[in-house]
Design a protein around this motif. Structure first.
Motif, short mmCIF file in Angstrom:
data_model
loop_
_atom_site.label_atom_id
_atom_site.label_comp_id
_atom_site.label_asym_id
_atom_site.label_seq_id
_atom_site.Cartn_x
_atom_site.Cartn_y
_atom_site.Cartn_z
N VAL A 1 0.83 -1.21 0.00
CA VAL A 1 0.00 0.00 0.00
C VAL A 1 0.87 1.26 0.00
N ALA A 2 2.06 1.16 0.56
CA ALA A 2 2.91 2.35 0.69
C ALA A 2 3.46 2.82 -0.66
N LYS A 3 3.42 1.97 -1.68
CA LYS A 3 4.02 2.35 -2.98
C LYS A 3 2.94 2.93 -3.89
N GLU A 4 3.18 4.16 -4.33
CA GLU A 4 2.17 4.85 -5.13
C GLU A 4 1.85 4.09 -6.42
N ALA A 5 2.91 3.58 -7.07
CA ALA A 5 2.67 2.87 -8.34
C ALA A 5 1.81 1.63 -8.08
N HIS A 6 2.06 0.96 -6.98
CA HIS A 6 1.27 -0.25 -6.66
C HIS A 6 -0.19 0.12 -6.41
N ARG A 7 -0.40 1.21 -5.67
CA ARG A 7 -1.79 1.64 -5.41
C ARG A 7 -2.48 1.98 -6.73
N GLN A 8 -1.75 2.67 -7.60
CA GLN A 8 -2.34 3.08 -8.88
C GLN A 8 -2.73 1.85 -9.73
N GLN A 9 -1.79 0.86 -9.79
CA GLN A 9 -2.08 -0.34 -10.60
C GLN A 9 -3.33 -1.06 -10.10
N ILE A 10 -3.45 -1.17 -8.79
CA ILE A 10 -4.60 -1.90 -8.24
C ILE A 10 -5.86 -1.04 -8.34
N ALA A 11 -5.73 0.27 -8.10
CA ALA A 11 -6.91 1.15 -8.23
C ALA A 11 -7.47 1.05 -9.65
N ASP A 12 -6.58 0.96 -10.66
CA ASP A 12 -7.04 0.85 -12.05
C ASP A 12 -7.84 -0.44 -12.25
N ILE A 13 -7.34 -1.53 -11.68
CA ILE A 13 -8.05 -2.82 -11.84
C ILE A 13 -9.37 -2.79 -11.06
N TRP A 14 -9.36 -2.13 -9.91
CA TRP A 14 -10.57 -2.07 -9.08
C TRP A 14 -11.56 -0.98 -9.55
N ASN A 15 -11.11 -0.18 -10.50
CA ASN A 15 -11.95 0.89 -11.05
C ASN A 15 -12.34 1.92 -9.97
N VAL A 16 -11.34 2.27 -9.14
CA VAL A 16 -11.58 3.30 -8.11
C VAL A 16 -10.49 4.37 -8.23
N PRO A 17 -10.75 5.60 -7.75
CA PRO A 17 -9.68 6.59 -7.73
C PRO A 17 -8.57 6.11 -6.81
N VAL A 18 -7.33 6.40 -7.17
CA VAL A 18 -6.20 5.90 -6.36
C VAL A 18 -6.28 6.43 -4.92
N THR A 19 -6.93 7.57 -4.76
CA THR A 19 -7.04 8.15 -3.42
C THR A 19 -7.91 7.30 -2.49
N ASN A 20 -8.68 6.39 -3.06
CA ASN A 20 -9.46 5.49 -2.20
C ASN A 20 -8.57 4.59 -1.33
N ILE A 21 -7.38 4.27 -1.87
CA ILE A 21 -6.50 3.33 -1.14
C ILE A 21 -5.53 4.16 -0.31
N GLN A 22 -5.58 3.96 0.99
CA GLN A 22 -4.69 4.73 1.88
C GLN A 22 -3.24 4.29 1.71
N PRO A 23 -2.30 5.25 1.72
CA PRO A 23 -0.89 4.86 1.57
C PRO A 23 -0.28 4.31 2.86
N LYS A 24 -0.95 4.56 3.97
CA LYS A 24 -0.37 4.13 5.26
C LYS A 24 -0.90 2.74 5.60
N PRO A 25 -0.01 1.81 5.98
CA PRO A 25 -0.51 0.50 6.39
C PRO A 25 -1.53 0.63 7.52
N GLY A 26 -2.47 -0.29 7.54
CA GLY A 26 -3.44 -0.32 8.63
C GLY A 26 -2.84 -0.98 9.86
N LYS A 27 -3.70 -1.40 10.74
CA LYS A 27 -3.21 -1.99 12.00
C LYS A 27 -2.99 -3.50 11.81
N HIS A 28 -1.78 -3.95 12.18
CA HIS A 28 -1.51 -5.39 12.14
C HIS A 28 -2.35 -6.08 13.22
N THR A 29 -2.44 -7.40 13.16
CA THR A 29 -3.41 -8.13 13.99
C THR A 29 -3.40 -7.73 15.46
N MET A 30 -2.24 -7.73 16.08
CA MET A 30 -2.22 -7.45 17.53
C MET A 30 -2.61 -5.99 17.79
#
Ligand code: SF4
Length: 750
Positions: free
Chosen positions: A397-426
């Motif tokens: 998620v932290a890599k802009e190019a990766h977010r863009q590639q997946i946002a394109d496949i998901w058909n969402v604006p890249v801004t939908n995907i947060q660049p900061k990792p979420g909370k790990h399990t614990m």
């Protein structure tokens, strides 16, 4: 140790356990009626990935037998797999949705349950933002199911608070592969087991946790009697039946042993200097170091020093090192004993170090092969990106190019995907306890049984709005949920599992779901629609549609699966990625010629090119040795270890449905060494109280010399006595995987 056929059968984990409960694991087709229709599938339990045939008669599951055409298990199953059909119609199958009313779970319609879930999620997202909700998934969910959850939570709701239980079992292995080789998942494959001349097992009770692979080791030893097996394990286990040398270390003190083995390999001249110079860098974890500096670092780690740390004879360390050095083909295998540790990533690195020093990697019979606990931890969660910092196909998620590639496949604006990792399990369950995460969707897993130090997290799970999609009820988690959604089980839905050796295998839908159960992906798509995100999910009319979209994500990546559409997977017994085209056979060894991604031009004569690293070189790490987070002391003088038995799987949600398995090992217990029992006044089958800083449990005592004096062992399967009330939730700072394997306890007569 040469094995006769008689000894082979005696030593086989699968046949021994089967004999104990009176069954033959090579099911004979002639005993089934001619109307039985057999469906090629994959075992629902562990990460070995055995091929099974599910027998269906009149729309009912009647039997499971091993798939003789599947090269993983060649027809053999362990007892769990053999009884898999019984789980489908198990006594605790949940047939209707449940919602909590007046503090009781009562039956509801699907519409009522889903409206409630959608309303609660909407309300929380609107009032508190997307990070007030979270998803907790599973290495047992299909890749398609995890993919839909990822798309909904990360791409549409807009939170990276999405995790999966592989965080609790495989995260340290991922960390090890990434830091050492620059790419996750093994270099080699199971094919190496048939060529190895030595097996180096560490932190793996292979006979009970990966029984069919254990049987392959037994078979290898029979075919090639000079094959040696060395095990590093703090406990004697059934695996000991076939090993040649056991380094029975103090729990949590094996890092120094691994360094000492590396030191002996170098000093005795067993290194492959050309391979090191071509393909290896050195690092102290912070910055690059030279080979000479690495040797200087190792000076401290004499066999005598390691012997003192680990409590084993120095000469055994030398013996193990010499066997590793002298044998031309070595496969190392490890699992939770390495991963579920405060230094799990580091220990993974140290295993890889031995293979890199000797060049025993990337050729038939040599590999450092991490064994996976769950059937799709590798596929759905690691490859599918089902963790809080990942996106599908090994993206971040932290890599802009990766977010863009997946946002394109998901058909969402890249801004939908947060660049900061979420909370790990614990951190996620901690945030739930603090009320920061208010809504949790749990799919196909049982955190109220499987999280460590449960006393700290249970109240939070009760207080938040928790939805549990599960095939069985009650589980410890479904009992405290607000909504429980009946999920279709294995055999009732189609999809793909990816096992330990990078192999993706197709599973068919052979049965109608029991009761009103629905496929998890279908439930998530329903939720997406009710949350107003239906547009990007409505083209998913089948599992194949989801898989096809996922394949687009893998195109051109190191885990390219574009050559594995359903049409092909239905015919073959799985394909090992990278498999970039439909005429590609799949890849047995990565980073070498034959791997479609091997860059011949850049490699310039090198045998291996680790293309995940900028210069193609893997890294040997000089890591400090580190003991357990909670060493024994005067107040808590005994080391408590946790683990598994062959007949049960994880929280026994599934194996608890099979009377034969329940009868085989019906009750929780604690293994205590007779010397300790004598001191404490315990007797076999009497009761003991096991106390840690986090909780206490009364358990039946099983006197056994498997643990050393000063150690006890608790299997963790039974809900009525949760060993996780006692375990430590401190985690590896790199992988965030908790140290389930060892903590300090005291034991009293109950
Ligand atoms: Fe299933 Fe694992 Fe047993 Fe194979 S070894 S039959 S995959 S539980």
């Amino acid at each position: 140790m040469a094995l006769t056929r008689r000894e082979f059968l005696k030593n086989s984990a699968a046949s021994a356990a089967a004999a104990a409960i009176g069954v033959s694991l090579f099911a004979n087709q002639s005993v089934f009626a001619s109307e039985t229709v057999w469906h090629k599938s994959v075992c629902r339990y562990c990460g070995v990935g055995c091929g099974v045939m599910l027998g269906v008669e009149g729309g009912k599951p009647v039997a499971v037998k091993g798939d003789t055409k599947n090269t993983i298990n060649k027809g053999l199953l362990c007892v769990k797999g053999f009884y898999l059909h019984k789980v489908i119609t198990g006594k605790d199958r949940l047939l209707k949705p449940l919602i909590r009313k007046n503090d009781k779970l009562v039956e509801a319609s699907w519409d009522e349950a889903m409206e409630l879930v959608a309303a609660k999620f909407k309300e929380s997202i609107e009032a508190n933002g997307p990070d007030s909700v979270a998803f907790y998934g599973s290495g047992q969910a299909e890749t398609e199911e995890t993919y839909v959850a990822n798309k909904l939570f990360k791409g549409h709701i807009g939170t990276n608070n999405m995790e999966g239980n592989p965080r609790l079992c495989m995260a340290s292995a991922v960390g090890g592969y990434l830091t050492t080789f620059g790419a996750d998942e093994p270099v080699g494959s199971y094919d190496d087991l048939d060529h190895a001349e030595m097996f180096f097992l560490i932190g793996s009770n292979t006979a009970e946790s990966h029984p069919v692979l254990y049987d392959r080791l037994v078979a290898r030893k029979k075919a090639n009697p000079s094959t040696k097996i060395v095990a590093i394990d703090p406990r004697k286990t059934p695996t000991n039946k076939i090993i040649d040398l056991h380094l029975q270390v103090k729990p949590g003190y094996d890092l120094a042993v691994m360094h000492a083995i590396a030191k002996v390999l170098i000093e005795e001249g067993y290194t492959d200097e050309k391979f090191i110079s071509d393909s290896v860098n050195f690092s102290n974890g912070k910055e690059p170091i030279t080979y000479e500096e690495y040797k200087t670092f190792l000076k401290k780690f004499t066999p005598e020093y390691a012997s003192e740390q680990a409590g084993i004879p120095a000469e055994d360390i030398v013996k193990a090192a010499k066997l590793f050095g002298q044998t031309s083909r070595v496969v190392s295998m490890w699992t939770m004993g390495v991963n579920q540790r405060i230094a799990g990533v580091w220990l993974n690195n140290l295993i890889h170090n031995l293979h890199l020093l000797t060049g025993k990697l990337g050729k038939p019979g040599s590999d450092s092969l991490s064994l996976t606990g769950q059937p799709n931890a590798c596929g759905g969660v690691r490859e599918g990106g089902g963790l809080c910092h990942l996106l599908p196909a090994h993206r971040k998620v932290a890599k802009e190019a990766h977010r863009q590639q997946i946002a394109d496949i998901w058909n969402v604006p890249v801004t939908n995907i947060q660049p900061k990792p979420g909370k790990h399990t614990m951190a996620m369950f901690d945030a739930i306890s603090k009320g920061e995460i208010k809504n949790l969707y749990v799919m196909c897993t049982n955190p109220a049984h499987s999280l460590p130090n449960l006393n700290k997290y249970l109240q939070g799970m009760k207080d938040c709005f928790m939805v549990v999609a599960e095939s069985f009820h009650p589980t410890e988690t479904s009992k405290i949920a607000d909504v429980v959604l009946p999920a279709a089980f294995w055999g009732e839905k189609e999809g793909v599992y990816g096992c330990t050796e990078r192999r993706s295998q197709y599973m068919p839908k052979a049965l109608k779901p029991q009761g009103e159960a629905r496929w998890d992906a279908d439930i998530l798509i329903d939720l997406a629609k009710r949350l107003g995100h239906g547009k990007n999910f409505e083209h998913f009319k089948s599992a194949e549609d989801i898989w096809n979209e996922y394949l687009k994500c893998t195109k051109g990546k190191d885990m390219d699966l574009t050559g594995a559409p359903y049409s092909r997977l239905k015919e073959v017994r799985g394909l090992r990625w990278p498999v970039p085209s439909v005429d590609h056979p799949g890849t047995t060894h990565r980073f070498v010629e034959g791997d479609p991604l091997f860059p011949k031009d850049k490699a310039e004569g090198r045998r291996m090119y680790f293309y995940g690293k900028p210069d193609g070189k893997a890294v040997i790490f000089a890591r400090p040795d580190k003991g357990p987070a909670e060493p024994v002391d005067a107040e808590y003088p005994i080391a408590m270890m946790t683990g598994r038995v062959l007949e049960h799987f994880h929280t026994s949600t599934m194996t608890g449905q099979v009377p034969q398995l329940v009868r085989a090992v019906p009750k929780p217990y604690v293994e205590v060494h007779p010397d300790d029992a004598k001191k404490i006044g315990l007797t076999d089958r009497g009761m003991a109280k096991v106390i840690t800083r986090r909780g206490e449990l009364e358990l039946m005592v099983k006197l056994s010399d498997r643990p050393l004096p000063g150690n006890v062992f608790l299997p963790w399967h039974w809900p009525e006595k949760l060993s996780n009330l006692l375990t430590n939730d401190v985690f590896d700072p790199g992988s965030k995987e908790p140290e389930y394997k060892v903590c300090a306890c005291k034991v009293e007569k109950a």
